[in-house]
Scaffold this motif. Sequence first.
Motif, PDB file in Angstrom:
ATOM      1  N   VAL A 251     -93.949  70.175 -49.833  1.00 37.86           N
ATOM      2  CA  VAL A 251     -94.114  68.872 -50.504  1.00 37.86           C
ATOM      3  C   VAL A 251     -93.097  67.857 -49.994  1.00 37.86           C
ATOM      4  CG1 VAL A 251     -95.108  69.901 -52.580  1.00 37.86           C
ATOM      5  CG2 VAL A 251     -92.619  69.575 -52.442  1.00 37.86           C
ATOM      6  N   ALA A 252     -92.500  68.101 -48.846  1.00 36.09           N
ATOM      7  CA  ALA A 252     -91.428  67.252 -48.338  1.00 36.09           C
ATOM      8  C   ALA A 252     -91.839  65.797 -48.170  1.00 36.09           C
ATOM      9  CB  ALA A 252     -90.910  67.798 -47.006  1.00 36.09           C
ATOM     10  N   HIS A 253     -93.107  65.544 -47.897  1.00 36.16           N
ATOM     11  CA  HIS A 253     -93.560  64.171 -47.654  1.00 36.16           C
ATOM     12  C   HIS A 253     -94.305  63.576 -48.845  1.00 36.16           C
ATOM     13  CE1 HIS A 253     -92.219  64.312 -43.507  1.00 36.16           C
ATOM     14  NE2 HIS A 253     -92.767  65.509 -43.411  1.00 36.16           N
ATOM     15  N   ARG A 254     -94.278  64.284 -49.951  1.00 41.12           N
ATOM     16  CA  ARG A 254     -94.899  63.744 -51.167  1.00 41.12           C
ATOM     17  C   ARG A 254     -93.937  62.852 -51.926  1.00 41.12           C
ATOM     18  NH1 ARG A 254     -97.746  68.360 -54.662  1.00 41.12           N
ATOM     19  NH2 ARG A 254     -97.419  66.702 -56.206  1.00 41.12           N
ATOM     20  N   ASP A 255     -94.493  61.907 -52.684  1.00 37.73           N
ATOM     21  CA  ASP A 255     -93.702  61.045 -53.553  1.00 37.73           C
ATOM     22  C   ASP A 255     -93.040  61.909 -54.629  1.00 37.73           C
ATOM     23  OD1 ASP A 255     -92.805  59.192 -55.514  1.00 37.73           O
ATOM     24  OD2 ASP A 255     -94.363  57.772 -54.955  1.00 37.73           O
ATOM     25  N   VAL A 256     -91.762  61.692 -54.845  1.00 41.16           N
ATOM     26  CA  VAL A 256     -91.034  62.469 -55.851  1.00 41.16           C
ATOM     27  C   VAL A 256     -91.696  62.340 -57.220  1.00 41.16           C
ATOM     28  CG1 VAL A 256     -88.824  62.690 -57.076  1.00 41.16           C
ATOM     29  CG2 VAL A 256     -88.852  62.300 -54.603  1.00 41.16           C
ATOM     30  N   ALA A 257     -92.211  61.150 -57.526  1.00 48.49           N
ATOM     31  CA  ALA A 257     -92.826  60.919 -58.835  1.00 48.49           C
ATOM     32  C   ALA A 257     -94.068  61.767 -59.055  1.00 48.49           C
ATOM     33  CB  ALA A 257     -93.175  59.442 -58.986  1.00 48.49           C
ATOM     34  N   SER A 258     -94.677  62.284 -57.990  1.00 51.11           N
ATOM     35  CA  SER A 258     -95.907  63.068 -58.116  1.00 51.11           C
ATOM     36  C   SER A 258     -95.640  64.547 -58.361  1.00 51.11           C
ATOM     37  CB  SER A 258     -96.758  62.914 -56.853  1.00 51.11           C
ATOM     38  OG  SER A 258     -96.173  63.611 -55.753  1.00 51.11           O
ATOM     39  N   LEU A 259     -94.377  64.954 -58.325  1.00 46.06           N
ATOM     40  CA  LEU A 259     -94.038  66.367 -58.449  1.00 46.06           C
ATOM     41  C   LEU A 259     -93.967  66.806 -59.899  1.00 46.06           C
ATOM     42  CD1 LEU A 259     -91.142  66.581 -55.810  1.00 46.06           C
ATOM     43  CD2 LEU A 259     -93.597  66.926 -55.438  1.00 46.06           C
ATOM     44  N   SER A 260     -94.021  68.101 -60.112  1.00 50.08           N
ATOM     45  CA  SER A 260     -93.792  68.651 -61.447  1.00 50.08           C
ATOM     46  C   SER A 260     -92.318  68.497 -61.803  1.00 50.08           C
ATOM     47  CB  SER A 260     -94.174  70.130 -61.484  1.00 50.08           C
ATOM     48  OG  SER A 260     -93.255  70.895 -60.710  1.00 50.08           O
ATOM     49  N   GLY A 261     -92.014  68.697 -63.088  1.00 47.31           N
ATOM     50  CA  GLY A 261     -90.623  68.562 -63.523  1.00 47.31           C
ATOM     51  C   GLY A 261     -89.685  69.500 -62.784  1.00 47.31           C
ATOM     52  N   GLY A 262     -90.119  70.743 -62.603  1.00 47.78           N
ATOM     53  CA  GLY A 262     -89.274  71.705 -61.894  1.00 47.78           C
ATOM     54  C   GLY A 262     -89.083  71.347 -60.444  1.00 47.78           C
ATOM     55  N   GLN A 263     -90.147  70.854 -59.793  1.00 52.73           N
ATOM     56  CA  GLN A 263     -90.033  70.439 -58.400  1.00 52.73           C
ATOM     57  C   GLN A 263     -89.115  69.232 -58.251  1.00 52.73           C
ATOM     58  OE1 GLN A 263     -94.279  69.944 -57.695  1.00 52.73           O
ATOM     59  NE2 GLN A 263     -94.285  71.656 -56.252  1.00 52.73           N
ATOM     60  N   ARG A 264     -89.231  68.278 -59.175  1.00 53.91           N
ATOM     61  CA  ARG A 264     -88.354  67.097 -59.110  1.00 53.91           C
ATOM     62  C   ARG A 264     -86.896  67.498 -59.222  1.00 53.91           C
ATOM     63  NH1 ARG A 264     -92.290  64.606 -62.293  1.00 53.91           N
ATOM     64  NH2 ARG A 264     -91.083  64.955 -64.202  1.00 53.91           N
ATOM     65  N   GLN A 265     -86.614  68.414 -60.146  1.00 60.90           N
ATOM     66  CA  GLN A 265     -85.224  68.824 -60.315  1.00 60.90           C
ATOM     67  C   GLN A 265     -84.720  69.543 -59.078  1.00 60.90           C
ATOM     68  OE1 GLN A 265     -83.599  67.460 -62.372  1.00 60.90           O
ATOM     69  NE2 GLN A 265     -82.144  68.669 -63.537  1.00 60.90           N
ATOM     70  N   ARG A 266     -85.578  70.345 -58.451  1.00 61.42           N
ATOM     71  CA  ARG A 266     -85.175  71.008 -57.217  1.00 61.42           C
ATOM     72  C   ARG A 266     -84.973  70.002 -56.089  1.00 61.42           C
ATOM     73  NH1 ARG A 266     -89.316  75.028 -55.616  1.00 61.42           N
ATOM     74  NH2 ARG A 266     -90.629  74.428 -57.373  1.00 61.42           N
ATOM     75  N   ALA A 267     -85.745  68.903 -56.098  1.00 57.60           N
ATOM     76  CA  ALA A 267     -85.549  67.863 -55.083  1.00 57.60           C
ATOM     77  C   ALA A 267     -84.172  67.224 -55.224  1.00 57.60           C
ATOM     78  CB  ALA A 267     -86.647  66.803 -55.206  1.00 57.60           C
TER      79      ALA A 267
ATOM     80  N   ALA B 237     -83.395  59.264 -61.586  1.00 59.19           N
ATOM     81  CA  ALA B 237     -84.701  58.697 -61.253  1.00 59.19           C
ATOM     82  C   ALA B 237     -84.673  58.139 -59.841  1.00 59.19           C
ATOM     83  CB  ALA B 237     -85.076  57.602 -62.249  1.00 59.19           C
ATOM     84  N   ALA B 238     -85.698  58.457 -59.062  1.00 56.71           N
ATOM     85  CA  ALA B 238     -85.805  57.955 -57.696  1.00 56.71           C
ATOM     86  C   ALA B 238     -86.609  56.655 -57.692  1.00 56.71           C
ATOM     87  CB  ALA B 238     -86.492  58.989 -56.815  1.00 56.71           C
ATOM     88  N   PRO B 239     -86.293  55.731 -56.786  1.00 59.30           N
ATOM     89  CA  PRO B 239     -87.106  54.504 -56.666  1.00 59.30           C
ATOM     90  C   PRO B 239     -88.558  54.840 -56.374  1.00 59.30           C
ATOM     91  CG  PRO B 239     -85.064  54.332 -55.396  1.00 59.30           C
ATOM     92  CD  PRO B 239     -85.168  55.753 -55.840  1.00 59.30           C
ATOM     93  N   ALA B 240     -89.464  53.986 -56.821  1.00 55.95           N
ATOM     94  CA  ALA B 240     -90.888  54.205 -56.605  1.00 55.95           C
ATOM     95  C   ALA B 240     -91.180  54.327 -55.111  1.00 55.95           C
ATOM     96  CB  ALA B 240     -91.690  53.053 -57.207  1.00 55.95           C
ATOM     97  N   GLY B 241     -92.066  55.264 -54.785  1.00 52.05           N
ATOM     98  CA  GLY B 241     -92.476  55.433 -53.404  1.00 52.05           C
ATOM     99  C   GLY B 241     -91.525  56.233 -52.544  1.00 52.05           C
ATOM    100  N   THR B 242     -90.551  56.906 -53.160  1.00 47.76           N
ATOM    101  CA  THR B 242     -89.592  57.700 -52.409  1.00 47.76           C
ATOM    102  C   THR B 242     -90.130  59.113 -52.195  1.00 47.76           C
ATOM    103  OG1 THR B 242     -87.742  56.471 -53.364  1.00 47.76           O
ATOM    104  CG2 THR B 242     -87.228  58.585 -52.357  1.00 47.76           C
ATOM    105  N   SER B 243     -90.181  59.546 -50.954  1.00 44.45           N
ATOM    106  CA  SER B 243     -90.615  60.914 -50.666  1.00 44.45           C
ATOM    107  C   SER B 243     -89.456  61.882 -50.876  1.00 44.45           C
ATOM    108  CB  SER B 243     -91.120  61.027 -49.229  1.00 44.45           C
ATOM    109  OG  SER B 243     -90.033  60.943 -48.317  1.00 44.45           O
TER     110      SER B 243
END
Length: 292
Positions: A151-167, A106-112
Amino acid sequence: MTTLHDTTTTAPHDSAVATPPVLEARGLSVGYDRRAVLSDLDLRIERGTVTTFLGANGCGKSTLLKAFGRVLKPIAGEVHLDGVPIRKEPNRAVARKLAILPQSPAAPAGTSVLDLVMRGRNPHQSWARPWTAEDAGVAEEAIAATGLTEVAHRDVASLSGGQRQRAWIALVLAQRADTLLLDEPTTYLDLAHQLDVLRLVRRINRDQGSTVVMVLHDLSLAARYSDRLVVLHDGGVVADGSPVDVLTPEVLQSAFGLHARVVPDPVTGAPMVVPEADEHDVTGLAANANLG
């Protein structure tokens, strides 16, 4: 293949091969509160391979991965990294060689995405070497390699599950470690995203020569994307080898209590596990046929 109930992985016997394995467990016993989950384990991970740990819940897959990543201290025995006891290596030196992706990070809130991936450069920083343009370039390359540039500058929390895992995998890539330890990288993902992540892992292995050790639950996907499968059960290794050698009805019954057939994957030819039908399955099929 290592036979059932043989907890030793056979090492190559060619005396001319002097290169040590990337990771090696020697007489390793590991667990929690001095209670061993795995005991007296010998296991080698060879360079440039994709190895997947399989087994029923509680068999020690994640426990072994944590021991290899120096997250969990052994009860007995030791782990070697590039031929050296990992306990003797400085933390920063280990982090430059070995990257670990835990379950459900889990990434801290507000982390791009970019901020998250830049953290992978921490092992390469020191008071004498602050953040550089090179670090930024490495992070951007990792983001591009995982298809996340848009999506490099988007908040990690806003991504789909697959995008988060790729991040998170991008963070591991930015670490520039030769060996990646991935603990259930496809958990909570739908099938399309599971395939997306595993294809990425395989591409990293082939393009960069990275050694990958994973924990997975899906037997057929593990067979498709791995060079080697290691099945854990009853405190040790019960099968170890290529997917076609390991995924047999005998091993599935012994390690998982699963009655299944093993057939060639129609797409890749890799072993595919098909559970045997029971009376409830047959009843359901008959009912569906009648509805048609």
